[in-house]
Structures are given as C-alpha cells and as structure tokens.
Design an enzyme around this catalytic site. Sequence first.
Site, PDB file in Angstrom:
ATOM      1  N   GLU A 197       0.819  -1.220   0.000  1.00  0.00           N
ATOM      2  CA  GLU A 197       0.000   0.000   0.000  1.00  0.00           C
ATOM      3  C   GLU A 197       0.846   1.261   0.000  1.00  0.00           C
ATOM      4  OE1 GLU A 197      -0.572  -2.635   1.883  1.00  0.00           O
ATOM      5  OE2 GLU A 197      -2.596  -3.293   1.358  1.00  0.00           O
ATOM      6  N   HIS A 200     -12.075  -4.748   9.341  1.00  0.00           N
ATOM      7  CA  HIS A 200     -12.563  -4.454   7.983  1.00  0.00           C
ATOM      8  C   HIS A 200     -13.786  -3.550   7.996  1.00  0.00           C
ATOM      9  CE1 HIS A 200      -9.987  -6.335   5.195  1.00  0.00           C
ATOM     10  NE2 HIS A 200     -10.236  -7.577   5.510  1.00  0.00           N
TER      11      HIS A 200
END
Lengths: 327, 330
Positions: free
Chosen positions: B60, B129
Amino acid sequence: MNKVRLDHAHLHHLLRQMIRIRQFEAKCVELYQAQKILGFLHLYDGEEAVSVGVMEALRPEDAIVATYREHGQAIARGIGMDRLMAEMLGKLEGTCRGRGGSMHIFDRATRFYGGNAIVGGGLPLAVGIALGDKMQGRAAITASFFGDGAVEEGEFHESMNLASLWHLPLLFVCENNLYAMGMALERAEAETELVRKAAGYRMAGAAVDGMDVVAVEVAARAAADRIRGGEGPQFLECRTYRLRAHSMYDAQLYRTKEEVEAWRKKGPIVRFYGWLLDNGLIHDEEMRAIEAEADAEIEAAVAFAEAGSLEPVAELERFVTMDRVPA
Amino acid sequence: MTAITYREACRQGLREALIRDPRVFLMGEDIGRYGGCYAVTKGLLDEFGEERIRDTPLSESAYVGAGIGAALAGMRPIVEIMTVNFSLLALDQIVNNAATIPHMSGGQFAIPLVLRIATGGGRRVAAQHSHSLEGWYAHIPGLKVLAPAVVEDARFMLAAALADPNPVLIFEHVMLYNIEAELDPAVSEVDIERAKVRREGDDVSLFGYGNGLVKALAAAEILAAEGIAAEVVDLRVLRPLDTATILKSVAKTRRVVIVDEGWKSGSLSAEIGMRIAEEGFFDLDAPLRRVCGAEVPMPYAPHLEDAALPQPQKIAAAARDLARPPKGSQ
C-alpha cells in the site's frame, strides 16, 4: 559507454563541487550557532563524494528524490546557493518560500523533488516519478537517494520490488554511512552487505567506495547507462561515513572519537586532493583559489539571504491546497 | 431511464475518465484480472490494457506513494485502496507526502491524485474491515475528502475530483455498492464544494454522509409518519466542510442531529457540532445531538454489529426528543 573524463578540468570540477558543499555547510553551522538557522540541520560532511559523483551521471531531464540530509544533492544538482541559503534562513526568496527549510529543499527547475524527513518516505515517490516519466515516453531516469536506515523500512522493500516488477528507470542510491542516527548498521540489519538486498528483487546492484568521488562517478555512470539502455532499475550502494553529529546536537555516545578520526583521514576531499597532488594534477594555490571562490559564492549567498524578505503572515495558508497544477 | 447501481456508477465514472484523458490510469490491489474486490473495475482491464489498469502487489505504501510520484510527474493517477483499514499502511505517504508537498515546496508542485477507498461497517467482517476513518483524513490540511452517498455522486464526483489539482480521497461506503437509482439525463456533473439538502423539512436537521445519509433518510420517513418534518443534509464533502449549508439548515430548523458512523470521540460529528456551537449557537432551540458508532472495535455477530452502528430508529428517537421533548423536560 558514458566514460568518466579524467581530464584536468573535470577533476577540478569534482573537487570544486565537494568543496562548495563542505564550505556551504560550514557556513550553515555558523549561522546555526548564531540562531539564524533553526530547527534541525543535518550535515553531509564526509559524504560529499556520493552526491557529487552520482550527479555527474544525471542529465537535466532526470529527476532526483533526496533525504533530509540533502544540501549536498541540492548543490551538486545545481540549485543556486543564494536560494538555498535564503531557504535556510526562512526567507521568501528561498527555494520553498521558507516553508521547507533545511530538510525540505524542492526545486522544480532541476526536477528536485525534496528533501524528505521521513526515512524511506521518498522511495515510493521516486517509483511514481519514474513510472510517470516512463508512461509519458520521457527518456528520463529518477535517482532516489536514501540512507542505510531507509533499508530498515518496509517502504524500501516495497519500492525495490515495484520498481523491478515494472522495470522502471530508477537508480537507487544507498548512502550507507553505517549509522541510522545512532543505530549502527550491524545492530539494525541481519544482512549488512546492503548491496545483496538487490538480488532479492532481481535487480542489478553494485557497491562502491563512497569516499572516492571518481569511483562513485564511474559506478553511477555505469548504472545510469544500464537504465537508459533499458535494463531496468539499478541499485548502487555507496559506502561512506558521516563525520559529524546526526543533527546539530548529538553527544555521539554510539561511536568512538577514534573511529571518527580514522574516517576523517580518508574523507572524500582530503583523499581526492591528496591524489590530485600526488599525480601533479593540482597545485596548492589552485586549491586555495577553489576555496576562495567557494567562499565568495557563499558570502554572496548569505548576503542575498540576509537581504531577503519574510513572507507575509497573511500568506500562511497559501498552497495548502492548490488552485491549479503548476505548468 | 434505467436504474443503475452505485457500483456501476463508479465504474462508468472510471471508464469515462480513462477515455477522456490519456494521463489517467488506475492502480490498486486486484483491480485488473480479479475485477476489483467490490467489482467496481470489472472489465476495465480488457478495455484499457495492463499499462493503464495496473494490478499492484500488496504494498500500500509503495503504490500510494507511486501515485503521488506519478501525479508529480504529470499523470492523473486514480489509486484504489481496497478498504480503509489497508489505507493505514499508506498513511505515511498520504499524510507526510500528499498533504504536505504543495505547501512545503512553496507551491512549486501540486498533487492531482485521486484515492478511492472503500469504507464503513455493516458487512459482518468484524473489527479490522469495518472502520469509518474518514474523519481522520478530514483532519488533514492539504487533502480533500469526499463521501458519495447517492448514485449520482458516485457517478460524477470522480470527474470533479480529477479536475481538482489536489489529492482527493473518495470514500465509497461498502453497503452502498448495490443500491440502485435512476440517473437524471440532464445531470452530467456534481460539484464537490457544497453539501446537499436531500430532503426538505422544518422541524429538525439530520446531518449525515455515506451510509449514514441513507439511514438519516430512513429516519426522516419514520419521523414523517409521526408528523415531524426532518431536513436531511448530505454532507458529502468532508473536507473542506461546507459550513454555510450546515448553518443555513440549522437556522431553518433550529434543531440538530448529526449522524456519523465513526466513533464519537474526536469525530467528524464533533467538528460539525463545534462549528454549529461557534457560528450558529443563537439559532439553536435545543442541545446538539449525535448518533455515532459505538466506541468498540466492530464485533462480528450481527446483533452486536447492528447495535454498534447508527440505525434509523436511533436517529429518529434522537430527533423526536428534540422536536417533541418529553413532558417535564422543559
């Protein structure tokens, strides 16, 4: 092959560049002690051969990403000392209008993308600049400077992988000065032969004596040639040493005076000057002239910076967001 | 007119951007061959090829930083971060580079980068999440933060974000990808400067964004049945906040409920409430109220997750208390 010219003019040029950096920083120390330069000041003393040698391999269209210890890269790249010194003094006439300071030198004209105070933080940027140039068909390469400390960061490994995977025109220049602030390389890295990291990413790598400006230039030119020839990113480990404190205040408890003195004797300027003398390629008075010339340039830069103005506080929030993309 | 989903609206926006501007390209995890974790980018690889639809490794920091670098080099990257939780691995690049370089360089460089980030709870995927961290990003000067809650915004915010010379983060709420709506053929753009009143009303203002807006609209339906007319304001631009539109609604209804899926402490709802307190205090007839995410890591079990999220009934109850205070409370 893009060979290094060992003629008189070029050798003097290399010496002059290193001396300009060394003396510019010596003046910065004075101004720091006089509290005209504030904050952090990370000196490049001992590492000058790295940026001077590498910069010789770069062209005007190439891009540079540097670290917070970037005065050397900035000067070697050709950013004017006047604007650099004005930035150090926080003046409007500085490279970044006094917003960046010592650690954040940016210069659009020379494609100098900072000055980054986060160890490893510039590496992903360099990947993107190289990618952007490649996608637009530019024949430019990006040189990303970083230290041994950055090799400890995940961003280094992610960036090495991505650059190799995408075959980007990117030169990784590791300035291995053996210490990440006070953390010695062998206490931080399981593999201290940093050049070996390249193999893990199927990237060609070379290690060079970073105290030898000619050796750095030779290695950098070879690496740059390979990149320009389409061989993909290259890793260059320059083995060097920081002769001064990490920043201005540092008791240096992590290393001995003897160690520093031993390295000082093989410093890049004293060594190169000695070699030039031994080979009859310079006279003492020529050296004095180079020093005097650098002093004059620095004095002019200080005068420029001192005479500079302060950005009006009303402009404080300008450029936080931009109203256009500069052309 | 035919209805399209929020997902399809996002996809059409991306496709249009790729057709319009050769500098636009996409990067992200599994956006190409897989078709996107939420299938937003499905089909784009076949149409535009690997050079412009770039599958990235799970790095990322590197690919977000590469997006910043590519923007510096003149491209118009659109980077997808699969979920806001993963964006934390790129926080250094977003906060230390994207948000600082224009100012730190004295205006020499802009970062015309778009980050698309899936966000929010409700999918039974537990604590790692389900975050709503838009408020964190909205704290950062130098970033612009958008939260499309309706299909029209999902379709057209991207073009406005790409035209903006700054790093723009677009938070797409995961519970919204399947909602459907018809697009008004007369609309071909949306502005990313202003909040938008989605339902008019005089009795109480409900402020929300993302899935919170959908829940606020559902709460307004409940309230309407009770004779309470709620005005529902879609904040949609989380940074910079459109304070003027907020204050206008406050002046009209004099009662405020702020809906924010993020945790209450230090949240966007706190910022909005404080702005109302600073600039609209004398327009208020009642205390400010907030319906926020419970201050817990999101639990997996459905009944617990539902209890942790703002729900229409809770929003309606808060509004009801303001519009019709229980006897004895005044």
